[in-house]
Enzyme design. Structure first.
Site, PDB file in Angstrom:
ATOM      1  N   SER A  84       0.800  -1.223   0.000  1.00 10.97           N
ATOM      2  CA  SER A  84       0.000   0.000   0.000  1.00 10.97           C
ATOM      3  C   SER A  84       0.837   1.279   0.000  1.00 10.97           C
ATOM      4  O   SER A  84       0.510   2.220  -0.745  1.00 10.97           O
ATOM      5  CB  SER A  84      -0.985  -0.008   1.174  1.00 10.97           C
ATOM      6  OG  SER A  84      -1.918  -1.050   0.993  1.00 10.97           O
TER       7      SER A  84
ATOM      8  N   LYS B  17      -8.520  -5.605  11.482  1.00 14.67           N
ATOM      9  CA  LYS B  17      -9.714  -5.122  10.782  1.00 14.67           C
ATOM     10  C   LYS B  17     -10.987  -5.159  11.646  1.00 14.67           C
ATOM     11  O   LYS B  17     -11.800  -4.235  11.585  1.00 14.67           O
ATOM     12  CB  LYS B  17      -9.935  -5.932   9.508  1.00 14.67           C
ATOM     13  CG  LYS B  17      -8.910  -5.633   8.410  1.00 14.67           C
ATOM     14  CD  LYS B  17      -9.247  -6.418   7.152  1.00 14.67           C
ATOM     15  CE  LYS B  17      -8.388  -5.958   5.995  1.00 14.67           C
ATOM     16  NZ  LYS B  17      -8.856  -6.502   4.718  1.00 14.67           N
TER      17      LYS B  17
ATOM     18  N   ASP C 299     -12.895  -3.199   0.535  1.00 12.39           N
ATOM     19  CA  ASP C 299     -12.462  -4.484  -0.042  1.00 12.39           C
ATOM     20  C   ASP C 299     -13.498  -5.014  -1.038  1.00 12.39           C
ATOM     21  O   ASP C 299     -13.139  -5.612  -2.055  1.00 12.39           O
ATOM     22  CB  ASP C 299     -12.238  -5.523   1.059  1.00 12.39           C
ATOM     23  CG  ASP C 299     -10.942  -5.290   1.826  1.00 12.39           C
ATOM     24  OD1 ASP C 299     -10.009  -4.675   1.272  1.00 12.39           O
ATOM     25  OD2 ASP C 299     -10.863  -5.726   2.986  1.00 12.39           O
TER      26      ASP C 299
ATOM     27  N   GLY D 238     -13.938 -20.576   2.373  1.00 15.49           N
ATOM     28  CA  GLY D 238     -13.452 -19.948   3.590  1.00 15.49           C
ATOM     29  C   GLY D 238     -14.589 -19.250   4.319  1.00 15.49           C
ATOM     30  O   GLY D 238     -15.633 -18.932   3.710  1.00 15.49           O
TER      31      GLY D 238
HETATM   32  P1  ATR Z   1      -9.120 -14.131   7.427  1.00 16.66           P
HETATM   33  O1  ATR Z   1      -9.720 -13.258   8.484  1.00 16.66           O
HETATM   34  O2  ATR Z   1      -7.955 -13.541   6.719  1.00 16.66           O
HETATM   35  O3  ATR Z   1     -10.142 -14.620   6.454  1.00 16.66           O
HETATM   36  P2  ATR Z   1      -9.073 -16.429   9.174  1.00 16.66           P
HETATM   37  O4  ATR Z   1     -10.198 -15.881   9.980  1.00 16.66           O
HETATM   38  O5  ATR Z   1      -7.894 -17.039   9.891  1.00 16.66           O
HETATM   39  O6  ATR Z   1      -8.439 -15.356   8.186  1.00 16.66           O
HETATM   40  O7  ATR Z   1      -9.677 -17.531   8.178  1.00 16.66           O
HETATM   41  C1  ATR Z   1      -8.891 -18.368   7.424  1.00 16.66           C
HETATM   42  C2  ATR Z   1      -9.784 -19.236   6.544  1.00 16.66           C
HETATM   43  O8  ATR Z   1      -8.958 -20.143   5.811  1.00 16.66           O
HETATM   44  C3  ATR Z   1     -10.757 -20.111   7.320  1.00 16.66           C
HETATM   45  O9  ATR Z   1     -11.931 -20.249   6.548  1.00 16.66           O
HETATM   46  C4  ATR Z   1      -9.998 -21.432   7.425  1.00 16.66           C
HETATM   47  O10 ATR Z   1     -10.821 -22.543   7.630  1.00 16.66           O
HETATM   48  P3  ATR Z   1     -11.290 -22.956   9.131  1.00 16.66           P
HETATM   49  O11 ATR Z   1     -12.357 -21.969   9.536  1.00 16.66           O
HETATM   50  O12 ATR Z   1     -11.797 -24.329   9.007  1.00 16.66           O
HETATM   51  O13 ATR Z   1     -10.048 -22.830   9.992  1.00 16.66           O
HETATM   52  C5  ATR Z   1      -9.370 -21.473   6.074  1.00 16.66           C
HETATM   53  N1  ATR Z   1      -8.199 -22.366   5.993  1.00 16.66           N
HETATM   54  C6  ATR Z   1      -6.948 -22.099   6.407  1.00 16.66           C
HETATM   55  N2  ATR Z   1      -6.123 -23.132   6.131  1.00 16.66           N
HETATM   56  C7  ATR Z   1      -6.867 -24.092   5.511  1.00 16.66           C
HETATM   57  C8  ATR Z   1      -6.604 -25.374   4.950  1.00 16.66           C
HETATM   58  N3  ATR Z   1      -5.372 -25.900   4.988  1.00 16.66           N
HETATM   59  N4  ATR Z   1      -7.626 -26.039   4.376  1.00 16.66           N
HETATM   60  C9  ATR Z   1      -8.863 -25.504   4.338  1.00 16.66           C
HETATM   61  N5  ATR Z   1      -9.185 -24.290   4.837  1.00 16.66           N
HETATM   62  C10 ATR Z   1      -8.198 -23.582   5.412  1.00 16.66           C
END
Ligand code: ATR
Length: 288
Positions: A24, A73, A110, A136
């Protein structure tokens, strides 16, 4: 960086932890320079424990505003006095504006960036015609779901490894959101107009996260919010299947445009290839 900073310069910035790799400052300062504006955009890395005190100290317009990135955030939204509907729907702020009267306004650009990225890289894509699949259920996924709902998506299918998180996202955003486990991916992708990776799994190649993109129709647009590498394994699979793809760098630049206008009172100048600058700083080449 800029030769035009005077005692009356407008100052904005970005706060996150870590912040060293944020693109940024480079993007906003390139625009400031090209526009010849008396302003600066600087990085801040408050400690998580010190974030609230840092933000409270900025009340009154010491600086015009801040972009907010991970992990602040949600905290930024909670600290603000006046959240916009976009920030409320996303449950997070990527932008705080400090009014002269001490008020803190929270916004979220975003969603604008996400839709701008689709407009740029998948021209003609219409979010109103088919369900959208979001992989996600964290903050990034919620923001994406909120943006597509606001854009008129008939249904948003939220797939998550942990189903309970997808269910609470659906609870927050209403009946057009369908929570599903990752094991239902093939069914969920059938008939989808777009699929977006909003998990953090793309950050490494070792995530062990397989999505059956062959279940998508030929017109489905595939997007990854991750931009390093520019072509993630997820996007490479989509390209091998001849699907149109949208990358996370277009979204990053797309969210920065309205933020710049909010900080500096005018839209970014045309004719600055911030994408090329960003790619250079990422050590990446443009995809062919
Ligand atoms: P952000 O706020 O950036 O979205 P977060 O709240 O940590 O970050 O969310 C990360 C997302 O990636 C979640 O949906 C997580 O799934 P879980 O809720 O089951 O933890 C997903 N995620 C991270 N690593 C993963 C993996 N190896 N396989 C599948 N989903 C994954």
């Amino acid at each position: 960086m800029t030769a035009s900073i005077s005692g009356t310069a407008r100052v904005a910035g970005v706060a996150g932890s870590p912040i060293a790799h944020s693109l940024s400052p480079m993007i906003h300062n390139a625009w400031l320079n090209a526009a010849g504006l008396d302003g600066a955009y600087v990085p801040f890395a408050p400690s998580p424990a010190g974030f609230e005190a840092f933000i409270q100290g900025l009340r009154g317009g010491v600086i015009t505003g801040l972009n907010i990135t991970l992990p602040f955030k949600e905290a930024a939204l909670a600290l603000a006095d006046a959240p916009t509907p976009a920030a409320q729907a996303a449950g997070a702020a990527n932008l705080l504006l400090f009014a002269q009267d001490g008020t803190i306004i929270a916004d979220n650009t975003d969603g604008i960036g996400l839709l701008a990225a689709f407009g740029e890289q998948a021209p003609g894509f219409d979010p109103t015609t088919a369900p959208v699949v979001i992989l996600g259920a964290g903050g990034a996924a919620r923001g994406a779901a909120a943006a597509f709902l606001a854009a008129g998506a008939p249904q948003v299918r939220v797939l998550n490894r942990t189903l309970a998180r997808a269910e609470s996202l659906a609870e927050a955003l209403g009946s057009r959101v369908s929570p599903l486990p990752l094991s239902d991916a093939a069914r969920a992708l059938d008939g989808a107009g777009a699929v977006i990776n909003a998990t953090s799994a793309g950050l490494s190649d070792t995530g062990g996260f397989e999505v059956p993109l062959e279940a998508t129709g030929a017109d489905c647009v595939v997007m990854d919010m991750v931009y390093k590498p520019l072509v993630t394994p997820f996007l490479a699979t989509a390209q091998a299947l001849d699907r149109r793809t949208v990358d996370g760098l277009a979204m990053l630049i797309g969210q920065a445009r309205p933020a710049f206008a909010a900080f500096f009172g005018q839209p970014p100048p045309a004719g600055v290839d911030v994408r090329a600058l960003a790619l250079k700083s990422l050590g990446q080449n443009e995809r062919t």
